[in-house]
Write an enzyme that holds these catalytic residues in place. Sequence first.
Site, short mmCIF file in Angstrom:
data_model
loop_
_atom_site.label_atom_id
_atom_site.label_comp_id
_atom_site.label_asym_id
_atom_site.label_seq_id
_atom_site.Cartn_x
_atom_site.Cartn_y
_atom_site.Cartn_z
N GLN A 36 6.16 -38.09 -12.94
CA GLN A 36 6.31 -38.71 -14.26
C GLN A 36 5.12 -38.37 -15.15
O GLN A 36 5.27 -38.25 -16.37
CB GLN A 36 6.44 -40.23 -14.15
CG GLN A 36 7.79 -40.67 -13.65
CD GLN A 36 7.89 -42.17 -13.51
OE1 GLN A 36 7.00 -42.83 -12.98
NE2 GLN A 36 8.98 -42.73 -13.99
N CYS A 75 6.24 -38.91 -5.11
CA CYS A 75 6.94 -40.13 -5.50
C CYS A 75 7.14 -40.18 -7.02
O CYS A 75 7.90 -39.40 -7.57
CB CYS A 75 6.18 -41.34 -4.96
SG CYS A 75 7.14 -42.83 -4.83
N HIS A 76 6.45 -41.07 -7.72
CA HIS A 76 6.56 -41.18 -9.16
C HIS A 76 5.52 -40.33 -9.88
O HIS A 76 5.48 -40.29 -11.11
CB HIS A 76 6.43 -42.64 -9.59
CG HIS A 76 7.62 -43.46 -9.24
ND1 HIS A 76 7.88 -43.88 -7.95
CD2 HIS A 76 8.65 -43.92 -10.00
CE1 HIS A 76 9.01 -44.58 -7.93
NE2 HIS A 76 9.50 -44.60 -9.16
N GLY A 77 4.68 -39.63 -9.14
CA GLY A 77 3.64 -38.79 -9.73
C GLY A 77 4.15 -37.77 -10.73
O GLY A 77 3.50 -37.53 -11.76
#
Length: 90
Positions: A22, A18-20
């Site tokens: 980032q 997912c946003h990991g």
Amino acid sequence: MEFVKAVVGRGTLVGAVCHGPQMLVTAGLAAGRRLTSWREVAPEIREAGGTYVDEAVVEDGQFVTSRKPGDLPVEMARILERLAAVRPAV
């Protein structure tokens, strides 16, 4: 970020969903890497010099990334395969 850099520096297998990814971008670890993530993170990966790939699971060296929670079964299966491959023989 220092923790992330230290883990990556040891060559540890890193899974991010997912946003990991980032975290990898912010830590300066995305350049030259093929990664996937939640679609809205794609511009950050590209701006950091990485290549965004819209697939359920993307492997690049020690990184195994996936796009969303629905991709986790495939990502976890791949991570388990990778871990089993390096497990010492008993």
